[in-house]
Design a protein around this motif. Structure first.
Motif, PDB file in Angstrom:
ATOM      1  N   VAL A  20       0.839  -1.206   0.000  1.00 54.08           N
ATOM      2  CA  VAL A  20       0.000   0.000   0.000  1.00 54.08           C
ATOM      3  C   VAL A  20       0.874   1.256   0.000  1.00 54.08           C
ATOM      4  O   VAL A  20       0.601   2.218  -0.728  1.00 54.08           O
ATOM      5  N   THR A  21       1.941   1.248   0.786  1.00 49.72           N
ATOM      6  CA  THR A  21       2.840   2.398   0.848  1.00 49.72           C
ATOM      7  C   THR A  21       3.523   2.628  -0.492  1.00 49.72           C
ATOM      8  O   THR A  21       3.614   3.773  -0.968  1.00 49.72           O
ATOM      9  N   ALA A  22       3.999   1.559  -1.128  1.00 48.62           N
ATOM     10  CA  ALA A  22       4.646   1.695  -2.436  1.00 48.62           C
ATOM     11  C   ALA A  22       3.652   2.184  -3.490  1.00 48.62           C
ATOM     12  O   ALA A  22       3.988   3.024  -4.329  1.00 48.62           O
ATOM     13  N   GLY A  23       2.431   1.679  -3.443  1.00 52.01           N
ATOM     14  CA  GLY A  23       1.412   2.132  -4.386  1.00 52.01           C
ATOM     15  C   GLY A  23       1.057   3.596  -4.192  1.00 52.01           C
ATOM     16  O   GLY A  23       0.903   4.340  -5.169  1.00 52.01           O
ATOM     17  N   LEU A  24       0.933   4.012  -2.943  1.00 54.35           N
ATOM     18  CA  LEU A  24       0.655   5.425  -2.668  1.00 54.35           C
ATOM     19  C   LEU A  24       1.809   6.324  -3.116  1.00 54.35           C
ATOM     20  O   LEU A  24       1.582   7.408  -3.670  1.00 54.35           O
ATOM     21  N   ALA A  25       3.045   5.893  -2.877  1.00 50.07           N
ATOM     22  CA  ALA A  25       4.196   6.690  -3.299  1.00 50.07           C
ATOM     23  C   ALA A  25       4.234   6.824  -4.817  1.00 50.07           C
ATOM     24  O   ALA A  25       4.491   7.911  -5.343  1.00 50.07           O
ATOM     25  N   LEU A  26       3.955   5.744  -5.508  1.00 54.27           N
ATOM     26  CA  LEU A  26       3.920   5.790  -6.967  1.00 54.27           C
ATOM     27  C   LEU A  26       2.801   6.703  -7.462  1.00 54.27           C
ATOM     28  O   LEU A  26       2.997   7.512  -8.368  1.00 54.27           O
ATOM     29  N   PHE A  27       1.632   6.605  -6.840  1.00 55.75           N
ATOM     30  CA  PHE A  27       0.494   7.439  -7.218  1.00 55.75           C
ATOM     31  C   PHE A  27       0.778   8.917  -6.986  1.00 55.75           C
ATOM     32  O   PHE A  27       0.512   9.758  -7.851  1.00 55.75           O
ATOM     33  N   ILE A  28       1.346   9.249  -5.840  1.00 59.90           N
ATOM     34  CA  ILE A  28       1.648  10.645  -5.511  1.00 59.90           C
ATOM     35  C   ILE A  28       2.691  11.206  -6.482  1.00 59.90           C
ATOM     36  O   ILE A  28       2.574  12.336  -6.961  1.00 59.90           O
ATOM     37  N   THR A  29       3.694  10.405  -6.802  1.00 60.01           N
ATOM     38  CA  THR A  29       4.736  10.856  -7.725  1.00 60.01           C
ATOM     39  C   THR A  29       4.174  11.087  -9.124  1.00 60.01           C
ATOM     40  O   THR A  29       4.476  12.096  -9.769  1.00 60.01           O
ATOM     41  N   ILE A  30       3.353  10.167  -9.607  1.00 56.52           N
ATOM     42  CA  ILE A  30       2.763  10.312 -10.942  1.00 56.52           C
ATOM     43  C   ILE A  30       1.840  11.521 -11.007  1.00 56.52           C
ATOM     44  O   ILE A  30       1.872  12.291 -11.972  1.00 56.52           O
ATOM     45  N   VAL A  31       1.019  11.719  -9.986  1.00 57.35           N
ATOM     46  CA  VAL A  31       0.130  12.881  -9.953  1.00 57.35           C
ATOM     47  C   VAL A  31       0.943  14.171  -9.931  1.00 57.35           C
ATOM     48  O   VAL A  31       0.586  15.148 -10.599  1.00 57.35           O
ATOM     49  N   SER A  32       2.046  14.185  -9.206  1.00 60.81           N
ATOM     50  CA  SER A  32       2.896  15.376  -9.169  1.00 60.81           C
ATOM     51  C   SER A  32       3.475  15.692 -10.530  1.00 60.81           C
ATOM     52  O   SER A  32       3.560  16.855 -10.927  1.00 60.81           O
ATOM     53  N   PHE A  33       3.894  14.665 -11.253  1.00 59.86           N
ATOM     54  CA  PHE A  33       4.458  14.882 -12.586  1.00 59.86           C
ATOM     55  C   PHE A  33       3.390  15.322 -13.579  1.00 59.86           C
ATOM     56  O   PHE A  33       3.660  16.137 -14.458  1.00 59.86           O
ATOM     57  N   LEU A  34       2.182  14.794 -13.465  1.00 62.50           N
ATOM     58  CA  LEU A  34       1.145  15.116 -14.436  1.00 62.50           C
ATOM     59  C   LEU A  34       0.499  16.477 -14.200  1.00 62.50           C
ATOM     60  O   LEU A  34       0.142  17.170 -15.153  1.00 62.50           O
ATOM     61  N   LEU A  35       0.330  16.875 -12.945  1.00 65.41           N
ATOM     62  CA  LEU A  35      -0.396  18.107 -12.654  1.00 65.41           C
ATOM     63  C   LEU A  35       0.479  19.352 -12.636  1.00 65.41           C
ATOM     64  O   LEU A  35       0.032  20.419 -13.055  1.00 65.41           O
ATOM     65  N   PHE A  36       1.685  19.231 -12.134  1.00 63.98           N
ATOM     66  CA  PHE A  36       2.510  20.417 -11.930  1.00 63.98           C
ATOM     67  C   PHE A  36       3.816  20.291 -12.689  1.00 63.98           C
ATOM     68  O   PHE A  36       4.482  19.270 -12.640  1.00 63.98           O
ATOM     69  N   LYS A  37       4.185  21.361 -13.373  1.00 64.63           N
ATOM     70  CA  LYS A  37       5.449  21.372 -14.097  1.00 64.63           C
ATOM     71  C   LYS A  37       6.559  22.036 -13.285  1.00 64.63           C
ATOM     72  O   LYS A  37       7.687  21.599 -13.303  1.00 64.63           O
ATOM     73  N   ARG A  38       6.234  23.116 -12.589  1.00 60.34           N
ATOM     74  CA  ARG A  38       7.270  23.840 -11.844  1.00 60.34           C
ATOM     75  C   ARG A  38       7.309  23.457 -10.371  1.00 60.34           C
ATOM     76  O   ARG A  38       8.365  23.279  -9.806  1.00 60.34           O
ATOM     77  N   LYS A  39       6.177  23.368  -9.738  1.00 64.88           N
ATOM     78  CA  LYS A  39       6.116  23.089  -8.299  1.00 64.88           C
ATOM     79  C   LYS A  39       5.681  21.639  -8.069  1.00 64.88           C
ATOM     80  O   LYS A  39       4.585  21.357  -7.597  1.00 64.88           O
ATOM     81  N   ARG A  40       6.554  20.706  -8.416  1.00 63.34           N
ATOM     82  CA  ARG A  40       6.203  19.288  -8.299  1.00 63.34           C
ATOM     83  C   ARG A  40       6.143  18.815  -6.856  1.00 63.34           C
ATOM     84  O   ARG A  40       5.549  17.789  -6.572  1.00 63.34           O
ATOM     85  N   VAL A  41       6.760  19.537  -5.935  1.00 64.24           N
ATOM     86  CA  VAL A  41       6.774  19.106  -4.542  1.00 64.24           C
ATOM     87  C   VAL A  41       5.506  19.538  -3.798  1.00 64.24           C
ATOM     88  O   VAL A  41       5.369  19.258  -2.616  1.00 64.24           O
ATOM     89  N   PHE A  42       4.579  20.186  -4.482  1.00 63.54           N
ATOM     90  CA  PHE A  42       3.357  20.662  -3.836  1.00 63.54           C
ATOM     91  C   PHE A  42       2.469  19.497  -3.386  1.00 63.54           C
ATOM     92  O   PHE A  42       1.997  19.476  -2.245  1.00 63.54           O
ATOM     93  N   VAL A  43       2.231  18.538  -4.255  1.00 66.38           N
ATOM     94  CA  VAL A  43       1.342  17.415  -3.930  1.00 66.38           C
ATOM     95  C   VAL A  43       1.904  16.565  -2.793  1.00 66.38           C
ATOM     96  O   VAL A  43       1.172  16.256  -1.843  1.00 66.38           O
ATOM     97  N   PRO A  44       3.191  16.167  -2.812  1.00 64.54           N
ATOM     98  CA  PRO A  44       3.703  15.419  -1.663  1.00 64.54           C
ATOM     99  C   PRO A  44       3.695  16.228  -0.369  1.00 64.54           C
ATOM    100  O   PRO A  44       3.478  15.666   0.708  1.00 64.54           O
TER     101      PRO A  44
END
Length: 103
Positions: A20-44
């Motif tokens: 579950v932790t690995a899946g959440l980390a992958l999901f958060i990372t992918i969402v960060s890459f898809l939604l934000f170009k400059r401020k990728r650390v916002f979602v995490p």
């Protein structure tokens, strides 16, 4: 070998928590890459704050419900920390690569 064919494979608590932790980390990372170009650390960062709030709330609730919420929030905290660390390393690598003089 033949004995393993008929047996069901059951996951224990630690492997479920890790998955579950690995899946959440992958999901958060992918969402960060898809939604934000400059401020990728916002979602995490936001998920880290949500995980902290849920962890504190789990102590207020107490009982079995609080324990379940605590485990879920701990998984979210670890996943967002992993994602935040990966994204920070990626941003640092990208910045170092762009400032390197060309030959």
């Amino acid at each position: 070998m033949l004995a393993l064919i008929g047996e069901e494979r059951k996951m224990d608590g630690i492997s479920t928590f890790s998955l579950v932790t690995a899946g959440l980390a992958l999901f958060i990372t992918i969402v960060s890459f898809l939604l934000f170009k400059r401020k990728r650390v916002f979602v995490p960062g936001v998920t880290l704050l949500i995980g902290l709030a849920l962890f504190v709330l789990s102590f207020v609730i107490g009982g079995w419900e609080g324990m379940g919420l605590g485990v879920i929030s701990l998984s979210l905290l670890i996943a967002s920390f992993i994602s935040l660390t990966l994204l920070m390393f990626y941003e640092t690598y990208k910045r170092m690569k762009s400032t390197r003089p060309k030959e």
